[in-house]
Design an enzyme around this catalytic site. Structure first.
Site, mmCIF file in Angstrom:
data_model
loop_
_atom_site.group_PDB
_atom_site.id
_atom_site.type_symbol
_atom_site.label_atom_id
_atom_site.label_comp_id
_atom_site.label_asym_id
_atom_site.label_seq_id
_atom_site.Cartn_x
_atom_site.Cartn_y
_atom_site.Cartn_z
ATOM 1 N N ARG A 113 -9.280 56.440 139.078
ATOM 2 C CA ARG A 113 -9.016 57.850 139.404
ATOM 3 C C ARG A 113 -7.570 58.054 139.777
ATOM 4 O O ARG A 113 -6.872 57.114 140.173
ATOM 5 C CB ARG A 113 -9.925 58.315 140.537
ATOM 6 C CG ARG A 113 -9.670 57.600 141.885
ATOM 7 C CD ARG A 113 -8.685 58.323 142.770
ATOM 8 N NE ARG A 113 -8.423 57.620 144.015
ATOM 9 C CZ ARG A 113 -7.227 57.486 144.551
ATOM 10 N NH1 ARG A 113 -6.170 57.942 143.939
ATOM 11 N NH2 ARG A 113 -7.043 56.881 145.704
ATOM 12 N N GLU A 153 -4.299 65.268 149.792
ATOM 13 C CA GLU A 153 -4.127 63.878 150.241
ATOM 14 C C GLU A 153 -4.357 63.778 151.743
ATOM 15 O O GLU A 153 -3.833 64.572 152.516
ATOM 16 C CB GLU A 153 -2.703 63.430 149.877
ATOM 17 C CG GLU A 153 -2.613 62.021 149.392
ATOM 18 C CD GLU A 153 -3.395 61.771 148.099
ATOM 19 O OE1 GLU A 153 -4.556 61.332 148.198
ATOM 20 O OE2 GLU A 153 -2.849 62.006 147.013
ATOM 21 N N HIS A 154 -5.142 62.795 152.137
ATOM 22 C CA HIS A 154 -5.527 62.561 153.529
ATOM 23 C C HIS A 154 -6.300 63.759 154.083
ATOM 24 O O HIS A 154 -6.204 64.092 155.257
ATOM 25 C CB HIS A 154 -4.305 62.225 154.405
ATOM 26 C CG HIS A 154 -3.727 60.887 154.068
ATOM 27 N ND1 HIS A 154 -4.235 59.707 154.555
ATOM 28 C CD2 HIS A 154 -2.726 60.538 153.224
ATOM 29 C CE1 HIS A 154 -3.547 58.691 154.060
ATOM 30 N NE2 HIS A 154 -2.632 59.171 153.229
ATOM 31 N N ASP A 204 -9.715 64.086 152.844
ATOM 32 C CA ASP A 204 -11.153 63.801 152.670
ATOM 33 C C ASP A 204 -11.818 63.380 153.970
ATOM 34 O O ASP A 204 -12.917 63.841 154.290
ATOM 35 C CB ASP A 204 -11.411 62.788 151.528
ATOM 36 C CG ASP A 204 -10.675 61.465 151.640
ATOM 37 O OD1 ASP A 204 -9.850 61.300 152.565
ATOM 38 O OD2 ASP A 204 -10.936 60.588 150.790
ATOM 39 N N ASP A 237 -12.532 58.648 146.377
ATOM 40 C CA ASP A 237 -12.468 57.706 145.252
ATOM 41 C C ASP A 237 -13.848 57.450 144.663
ATOM 42 O O ASP A 237 -14.053 57.468 143.449
ATOM 43 C CB ASP A 237 -11.847 56.371 145.702
ATOM 44 C CG ASP A 237 -10.430 56.542 146.234
ATOM 45 O OD1 ASP A 237 -9.921 57.668 146.175
ATOM 46 O OD2 ASP A 237 -9.859 55.561 146.714
ATOM 47 N N TYR A 274 -3.273 53.436 157.895
ATOM 48 C CA TYR A 274 -4.328 54.392 157.485
ATOM 49 C C TYR A 274 -5.276 54.718 158.645
ATOM 50 O O TYR A 274 -5.479 55.887 158.972
ATOM 51 C CB TYR A 274 -5.063 53.827 156.262
ATOM 52 C CG TYR A 274 -6.036 54.781 155.609
ATOM 53 C CD1 TYR A 274 -5.650 55.573 154.534
ATOM 54 C CD2 TYR A 274 -7.340 54.882 156.059
ATOM 55 C CE1 TYR A 274 -6.539 56.438 153.920
ATOM 56 C CE2 TYR A 274 -8.237 55.751 155.457
ATOM 57 C CZ TYR A 274 -7.833 56.517 154.384
ATOM 58 O OH TYR A 274 -8.725 57.377 153.783
HETATM 59 C C1 GAF Z 1 -7.106 56.312 150.061
HETATM 60 C C2 GAF Z 1 -8.547 56.490 150.547
HETATM 61 F F1 GAF Z 1 -9.360 55.513 150.016
HETATM 62 C C3 GAF Z 1 -9.081 57.883 150.198
HETATM 63 O O1 GAF Z 1 -10.362 58.055 150.767
HETATM 64 C C4 GAF Z 1 -8.111 58.978 150.677
HETATM 65 O O2 GAF Z 1 -8.180 59.141 152.079
HETATM 66 C C5 GAF Z 1 -6.679 58.665 150.223
HETATM 67 O O3 GAF Z 1 -6.284 57.342 150.614
HETATM 68 C C6 GAF Z 1 -5.681 59.642 150.821
HETATM 69 O O4 GAF Z 1 -5.934 60.925 150.328
HETATM 70 O O5 GAF Z 1 -7.046 56.344 148.659
#
Ligand code: GAF
Length: 381
Positions: free
Chosen positions: A37, A43-44, A46, A159, A209
Site C-alpha cells: 500500500r 498520516e498519523h 489512524d 495498512d 512512533y
Molecule cells: C505506520 C503505521 F503502521 C500506520 O498504522 C500509520 O499510523 C502510519 O505509520 C502513519 O500514518 O505505517
C-alpha cells in the site's frame, strides 16, 4: 529496483516450486495474495480515530501452503535474507496457551496472526497463512493486533485495512473510528502516482512512533476527549495552557490532517488534482514542522518533485523517519520528474547510480488505467 518486478503469476510459480522442493514434491493446496500500500494522505491519524486515504499497489506478497495433521507449523520465505533464517518451525500450543514472539522476527507476524485468529483455531500448516473465513474487517483487526503484540509496533489500522479492502483503480477512504471504508475512484489515464524510496531505513518499533501516539492520547485527555477525532482547533486553543508546546504541535497536526484527508477525498472525487496536490504539500509540511517525523532526504525528494512542471503534489508517506514519498503528477511529466529527482542534491552524493523500476502491472491483471511507479534510490544511510 532494477529490471522488472515479478508478476503475481511468477511469484506464485516461484513460491510453489520452493514448496514442492521442500515438502517432498507435494503441491500446495492454498494460494493467497495481498497487496502492498501507499498512503495518499492522512498520516498519523489512524490511531487517533481519524480518516486515512491509502491505495493498494500492484506490488504483492503471495503465500502458498497446505494444512497438515497435527499442530506443527513450518514457514519458509521464498527468498533468503542474509540477516535472519528463512525457515521457522514451531508447534501450536495446546489449550489456548499463548504463542510467544521470538526469532526470526519476520515469523512474529505469522505467529501474531495465529494468536489473534482463535475462532476457529488455526490448524498445523506448512508455508504461510491460509485465511479461510472471517469477514475482512475482523481479518484486518486481527492482523493489526498481531503487529501490536508480535511486531512491537502500536500501529493504527490503515495498512491492514487497505490490504484486505483496497481495489485496483481506487483509493480507500477509511474512517478509523467506525471502520467504514469508501472506495474513491482513481483511474484517470492522465495521472501517475510515483512512489520514491529514499532507502533511509526507519524502525517504527523504535521509540518515536509510540511516543507520538502517547502525546496524542495526552492531548486528547487534556481536552476531555476520548480521541483527537473529537477535538477541534478551538478545543486545542482553549486547552493549550494544560499541555506543553510539543504536545500542542502534535495534536494540531492530527486535527488538521483529519480534516485535510476528508477534503482530499472530496477533491479526488471531483477530479480536482491541483487541490489534492495542494493538500498533499500541506500534509508534508505539517509532518515536517508539527509532527516532526520527516527527515532531510524525504524533504529533498519532495522539494525536487515539486520543482517539476506537471507535478500536482508530493509528500512523505507512512510513519516517517525515512521510507518513501508519494507524488501525484500528470502522466506526461513522468520522465522529467524522475530525471529531476535523480539529479537532486542528496542523490548525486549517494554511491552508485539510482535505479528506476517501471512498477509494471502484473500480467494476469488487466492493465490499470492509472499507473503507480516505483523509483528506488540507492542507500543514503
Ligand atoms: C505506520 C503505521 F503502521 C500506520 O498504522 C500509520 O499510523 C502510519 O505509520 C502513519 O500514518 O505505517
Amino acid at each position: 529496483m532494477a529490471g522488472s518486478v515479478p508478476t503475481v503469476s511468477e511469484l506464485f510459480a516461484a513460491a510453489r516450486r520452493r514448496y514442492e522442493q521442500l515438502f517432498g514434491g507435494d503441491a500446495p493446496l492454498i494460494a493467497v495474495c495481498a497487496p502492498g500500500r501507499v498512503n495518499l494522505i492522512g498520516e498519523h491519524t489512524d490511531y487517533n480515530q481519524g480518516f486515512v486515504l491509502p491505495m493498494a499497489l500492484p506490488l504483492v506478497t503471495v503465500v502458498v501452503g497446505s494444512q497438515t495433521c497435527g499442530r506443527d507449523v513450518t514457514v519458509v520465505t521464498a527468498t533468503e535474507d542474509a540477516d535472519e533464517p528463512h525457515r521457522v518451525d514451531f508447534s501450536l500450543p495446546a489449550d489456548g496457551a499463548p504463542l510467544a514472539p521470538g526469532l526470526p522476527r519476520w515469523a512474529n507476524y505469522v505467529k501474531g496472526v495465529i494468536e489473534h485468529y482463535r475462532a476457529p483455531p488455526v490448524p498445523g500448516f506448512r508455508a504461510v497463512i491460509a485465511s479461510n473465513d472471517g469477514d475482512k474487517v475482523s481479518k484486518a483487526v486481527a492482523c493489526q493486533q498481531a503487529e501490536h503484540s508480535h511486531g512491537g509496533v502500536p500501529c493504527g489500522i490503515m495498512d491492514q485495512f487497505v490490504s484486505v479492502l483496497g481495489r485496483e483503480g481506487h483509493a480507500l477512504l477509511i474512517d478509523c473510528r467506525s471502520l467504514e471504508a469508501t472506495l474513491v475512484p482513481l483511474a484517470d489515464p492522465g495521472l501517475i502516482i510515483l512512489i520514491t524510496n529514499s532507502n533511509v531505513k526507519h524502525s517504527l518499533s523504535g521509540s518515536e512512533y509510540p511516543l507520538r501516539r502517547r502525546r496524542c492520547e495526552e492531548a486528547a485527555s487534556a481536552m476531555g476527549k476520548s480521541s483527537l477525532r473529537d477535538a477541534t482547533m478551538k478545543d486545542l486553543e482553549e486547552a493549550s495552557d494544560r499541555m506543553d508546546e510539543v504536545t500542542v504541535r502534535r495534536a494540531r497536526h492530527v486535527i488538521e490532517e483529519i480534516e485535510r484527508t476528508v477534503q482530499a477525498a472530496e477533491a479526488l472525487r471531483r477530479g480536482e488534482y491541483k487541490e489534492f496536490g495542494r493538500l498533499m504539500v500541506e500534509s508534508h509540511n505539517s509532518l515536517r514542522d508539527l509532527y516532526e517525523v520527516s527527515c532531510r532526504e524525504l524533504d529533498e525528494l519532495v522539494s525536487a518533485a515539486l520543482a517539476v512542471e506537471g507535478v500536482y503534489g508530493s509528500r512523505m508517506t507512512g510513519g516517517g523517519f525515512g521510507g518513501c514519498t508519494v507524488t501525484l503528477l500528470q502522466a506526461g511529466a513522468i520522465d522529467r520528474t524522475i530525471l529531476h529527482i535523480q539529479s537532486s542534491a542528496f542523490l548525486t552524493t549517494a554511491e552508485g547510480s539510482s535505479n528506476y523500476n517501471s512498477g509494471e502491472a502484473p500480467q494476469d491483471h488487466k492493465e490499470p488505467q492509472l499507473s503507480s511507479r516505483m523509483l528506488n534510490l540507492n542507500s543514503s544511510d
